[in-house]
Design a protein around this motif. Structure first.
Motif, PDB file in Angstrom:
ATOM      1  N   VAL A  59       0.838  -1.205   0.000  1.00  0.00           N
ATOM      2  CA  VAL A  59       0.000   0.000   0.000  1.00  0.00           C
ATOM      3  C   VAL A  59       0.871   1.253   0.000  1.00  0.00           C
ATOM      4  CG1 VAL A  59      -1.603   1.364   1.389  1.00  0.00           C
ATOM      5  CG2 VAL A  59      -2.039  -1.067   1.011  1.00  0.00           C
ATOM      6  N   ASN A  60       1.922   1.256   0.826  1.00  0.00           N
ATOM      7  CA  ASN A  60       2.812   2.417   0.873  1.00  0.00           C
ATOM      8  C   ASN A  60       3.487   2.657  -0.478  1.00  0.00           C
ATOM      9  OD1 ASN A  60       2.257   2.862   3.573  1.00  0.00           O
ATOM     10  ND2 ASN A  60       4.048   1.769   4.318  1.00  0.00           N
ATOM     11  N   THR A  61       3.902   1.579  -1.113  1.00  0.00           N
ATOM     12  CA  THR A  61       4.570   1.709  -2.412  1.00  0.00           C
ATOM     13  C   THR A  61       3.624   2.272  -3.453  1.00  0.00           C
ATOM     14  OG1 THR A  61       5.972  -0.187  -1.901  1.00  0.00           O
ATOM     15  CG2 THR A  61       5.849   0.470  -4.195  1.00  0.00           C
ATOM     16  N   GLN A  62       2.416   1.737  -3.511  1.00  0.00           N
ATOM     17  CA  GLN A  62       1.461   2.162  -4.533  1.00  0.00           C
ATOM     18  C   GLN A  62       1.197   3.667  -4.444  1.00  0.00           C
ATOM     19  OE1 GLN A  62      -0.767  -0.118  -6.656  1.00  0.00           O
ATOM     20  NE2 GLN A  62       0.886  -1.555  -6.315  1.00  0.00           N
ATOM     21  N   ILE A  63       0.996   4.146  -3.222  1.00  0.00           N
ATOM     22  CA  ILE A  63       0.684   5.567  -3.035  1.00  0.00           C
ATOM     23  C   ILE A  63       1.923   6.430  -3.264  1.00  0.00           C
ATOM     24  CG2 ILE A  63      -0.128   7.303  -1.388  1.00  0.00           C
ATOM     25  CD1 ILE A  63      -1.655   4.946   0.018  1.00  0.00           C
ATOM     26  N   SER A  64       3.050   6.029  -2.688  1.00  0.00           N
ATOM     27  CA  SER A  64       4.240   6.885  -2.736  1.00  0.00           C
ATOM     28  C   SER A  64       4.821   6.989  -4.147  1.00  0.00           C
ATOM     29  CB  SER A  64       5.298   6.384  -1.753  1.00  0.00           C
ATOM     30  OG  SER A  64       5.734   5.085  -2.081  1.00  0.00           O
ATOM     31  N   VAL A  65       4.832   5.896  -4.897  1.00  0.00           N
ATOM     32  CA  VAL A  65       5.365   5.957  -6.254  1.00  0.00           C
ATOM     33  C   VAL A  65       4.451   6.797  -7.145  1.00  0.00           C
ATOM     34  CG1 VAL A  65       5.886   4.610  -8.336  1.00  0.00           C
ATOM     35  CG2 VAL A  65       6.702   3.835  -6.108  1.00  0.00           C
TER      36      VAL A  65
END
Length: 309
Positions: A59-65
């Motif tokens: 989830v963090n990756t999807q949003i941050s990227v």
């Protein structure tokens, strides 16, 4: 000069990325605030103080990227660099959807969060009795050669997932399928096969349940027609309408990323300035692999954008 933005996907992230853009642009700071407001994730704190492992959480990756990609595009636009076409690799396609006006920014962040959750749930539900399902990069064989081997051998639960370059294809499958596939691909002439550090067999029919969940989510949203050329991972071609973009977003979960086809289509359409709008240089490297005489300019840092704009 015809300009295209290419948006990188999962794996491009790193702690501290685009914080220089955050400091330099109030519009980027507003974008960070919007991402936090619509997802509940404080991305600035995550990038400034979080660990690499925290950033790797789906989830963090999807949003941050997605946020990093759009931040780079915002600063490029502020410097007078305007895209006439966009494409994104896997997760990066969602930044492309937003930049092309198909979905507003306030909708794209919660959607990529849901996408990440659906994909993680689908991956976790798979049988692990024979080992972890996942992905592997096949080096030294062309996409056509890999397809021919997979078609001939017809190994259950093994699929081509990413057509990255003329000599690199990523495959997805169960642990047993990957083991069998690696053997036949090496016998066919693959120079190396590298298991990837991913949490599931992405871009394959094994994630059908994630696609079904995503379909329900996107059906609640209105997809506008793209405001300029938007290229699809699924087809490698231009997306003409919002309804087509919505259908392709669902299909993308279980379909291979036809990146070499997208790159070829961009070149055929006359894009002479190609920019990797987001962290890292993976897409610049893939562009160079297909077009050795051409450059894809990195634009994930303020100093890189300054050299372009």
């Amino acid at each position: 000069m015809k300009t295209a933005f290419l948006f990188p996907g999962q794996g491009a992230q790193y702690p501290g990325m685009v914080l220089d853009l955050y400091d330099a642009s109030s519009e980027v700071r507003d974008l960070f605030a919007l991402a936090q407001e619509t997802t509940g994730v404080d991305v600035h704190a995550l990038l400034a103080h979080g660990t690499e492992e925290q950033l790797k959480e789906t989830v963090n990756t999807q949003i941050s990227v997605t946020l990093a990609n759009l931040s780079a595009a915002v600063v490029l636009r502020q410097r007078g660099v305007i895209a006439q076409g966009v494409a994104g690799f896997s997760l990066g396609e969602y930044a492309a959807l937003a930049w092309a006006g198909v979905l507003p920014f306030e909708k794209i962040f919660p959607l990529v969060r849901q996408r990440g959750e659906f994909m993680a749930q689908a991956a976790q539900s798979l049988d692990r009795s024979a080992g972890e399902p996942g992905m592997a990069a096949v080096l030294g064989l062309s996409p056509e050669q890999v397809d021919a081997v997979l078609t001939k051998e017809n190994i259950p639960s093994l699929f081509a997932a990413n057509y990255n370059s003329p000599v690199q294809v990523v495959i997805s499958g169960t642990a047993e399928a990957l083991k069998s596939g690696e053997a036949v691909l090496k016998a066919a002439g693959a120079k190396r096969i590298i298991r990837l550090k991913v949490s599931g067999p992405f871009h394959s029919p094994l994630l059908k349940s994630a696609a079904q969940s995503l379909e329900q989510a996107v059906n609640q949203l209105s997809f506008a027609d793209p405001q300029f050329e938007l290229y699809s991972n699924v087809t490698g071609a231009v997306v003409r309408t919002g309804s087509e973009a919505k259908a392709l977003a669902v299909r993308q979960v279980t379909s291979p990323v036809r990146w070499t086809a997208e790159e070829a289509a961009l070149a055929t359409s006359g894009y002479t300035r190609v920019i990797e709008a987001g962290p890292g240089t993976v897409l610049a490297g893939l562009w160079k692999a297909l077009f050795p005489e051409a450059d894809c300019l990195p634009a994930g840092k303020l100093e890189q954008i300054a050299q372009i704009g």
